[in-house]
Write a protein that holds these residues in place. Structure first.
Motif, PDB file in Angstrom:
ATOM      1  N   THR A 171     119.047 -44.121  -8.283  1.00 28.92           N
ATOM      2  CA  THR A 171     117.840 -43.831  -8.972  1.00 28.92           C
ATOM      3  C   THR A 171     118.278 -42.821 -10.447  1.00 28.92           C
ATOM      4  O   THR A 171     117.939 -41.580  -9.659  1.00 28.92           O
ATOM      5  CB  THR A 171     116.660 -43.966  -8.460  1.00 28.92           C
ATOM      6  N   ARG A 199     112.096 -39.675  -8.572  1.00 25.47           N
ATOM      7  CA  ARG A 199     111.134 -40.575  -7.373  1.00 25.47           C
ATOM      8  C   ARG A 199     111.653 -39.230  -5.729  1.00 25.47           C
ATOM      9  O   ARG A 199     112.929 -39.813  -6.087  1.00 25.47           O
ATOM     10  CB  ARG A 199     111.710 -41.591  -7.714  1.00 25.47           C
ATOM     11  N   GLU A 226     110.657 -39.800  -1.507  1.00 30.10           N
ATOM     12  CA  GLU A 226     110.131 -40.404  -0.402  1.00 30.10           C
ATOM     13  C   GLU A 226     110.789 -39.149   1.052  1.00 30.10           C
ATOM     14  O   GLU A 226     109.712 -38.638   1.190  1.00 30.10           O
ATOM     15  CB  GLU A 226     110.815 -41.488  -0.168  1.00 30.10           C
TER      16      GLU A 226
END
Ligand code: AVJ
Length: 332
Positions: free
Chosen positions: A144, A160, A162
């Motif tokens: 990304t 982004r 996680e």
């Protein structure tokens, strides 16, 4: 179609929140060349020719930094990717040479089946090319990529992430910041991390001035060309009349301040016009334009700067037996 299909694209390129202000090069050149102490910012080295010249610098025998850092990653990368526990994901600021990043990606994919790599770089073109070859080379990898100024990107919530993050700021790029700015930069990075996340920071060590001055003033003249390209860029982009032969490249290591300072020095008194800025300049013979600071960090300097950023230095690795460079793992 093959039997395995996936709904998640493994490659995404997002553009950063604030596109670079157009005209900032022009405004910075005006401010820098009309200041009492003339200066230009080193971030403007990296146009197409400047980036190619920097790539040439990294293979110069005198410029040991890139080779030393690569050696450290080859020998100790396996420890770096395990140090925070797994799985982790990578965020790289100013994604450097793909060679160095690949070493850590390969090491991480030995201890976890998948990995997200989020490079942030000002050059969208460079990002796309490297991201494409990375996803093609590593089936477990998701890229990304963010095109934009890394502090603009880090500062926004759209990044982004996680799991646990291992951020990377490699290649001694921190060395280009004046000490107060370096501390601010690390605080900014720390602010975007969560407790338990880490930052790999590549720093060049303080050492013999002769070694440092050769690294920043190689006898083939590649670094001189890299520096003078700033004037060529002003000529090209802003209709300047700089005579590149009338300026010399100077690199001086100030051991008290712990930095190599690079300059362009006027070989004779001269006048220069920058057409697009409607600016007429004069240079005295011997007058200098400061173009780059490259700060060097002792082990104590790293401890201090980590503390100032609210992080702790977990571990450092160096290139043995020379001990010229360090890769440091800071943890929030
Ligand atoms: C890529 C910014 C780390 O300061 O050592 C190389 C750039 N300047 N030779 C550095 C550079 C002159 C380099 N950094």
């Amino acid at each position: 179609m093959s039997g395995t299909s996936t709904t998640t694209p493994r490659l995404e390129i997002r553009s950063g929140p604030a596109p670079q202000k157009a005209g900032s090069f022009a405004e910075d050149v005006r401010a820098g060349l009309t200041a009492r102490s003339k200066h230009l910012f080193s971030k403007y080295f990296y146009d197409e020719l400047g980036s190619a010249l920097f790539d040439a610098i990294t293979v110069l025998p005198e410029y040991y930094l890139t080779r030393a850092e690569t050696q450290i990653l080859r020998e100790c990368g396996w420890e770096m990717v395990r140090a925070l526990g797994n799985p982790i994901e990578f965020i790289e600021l100013g994604s450097g040479s793909a060679v160095k990043t690949r070493i850590l990606i390969e090491e991480a994919l030995r201890v976890q089946r998948s990995l997200r790599y989020s490079p942030i770089d000002i050059s969208g073109e460079a990002l796309r090319a490297s991201a494409q070859s990375l996803v093609a080379a590593y089936p477990g990898l998701t890229v990304t990529a963010y095109a934009g100024d890394y502090f603009d990107v880090l500062g926004t919530a759209q990044l982004r992430r996680e799991g646990r993050v291992l951020a990377m700021f490699m290649g001694s790029n921190i060395g280009n910041y004046e000490p107060q700015d370096a501390a601010r930069v690390l605080r900014g990075i720390a602010a975007s991390l969560k407790p338990g996340d880490g930052l790999l920071l590549g720093t060049d060590l303080k050492k013999d001035p002769r070694v440092l001055e050769l690294a920043y003033d190689d006898p083939t003249g590649v670094t001189a060309a890299f520096n003078k390209n700033l004037l060529a860029r002003i000529n090209r982009d802003l209709d300047g009349t700089f005579d590149l032969r009338a300026f010399g490249h100077v690199a001086h290591y100030d051991s008290r301040r712990g930095a190599v300072f690079s300059y362009l020095e006027a070989k004779r008194a001269q006048k220069v016009r920058v057409g697009k800025l409607d600016l007429d300049l004069r240079f005295d013979r011997g007058e200098r334009i400061h173009t780059e600071s490259s700060y060097k960090y002792s082990p104590q300097d790293i401890e201090r700067i980590a503390k100032e950023a609210g992080m702790r230095l977990l571990q450092s690795w160096t290139d043995m037996p020379h001990e010229r460079f360090r890769v440091n793992l800071l943890v929030k």
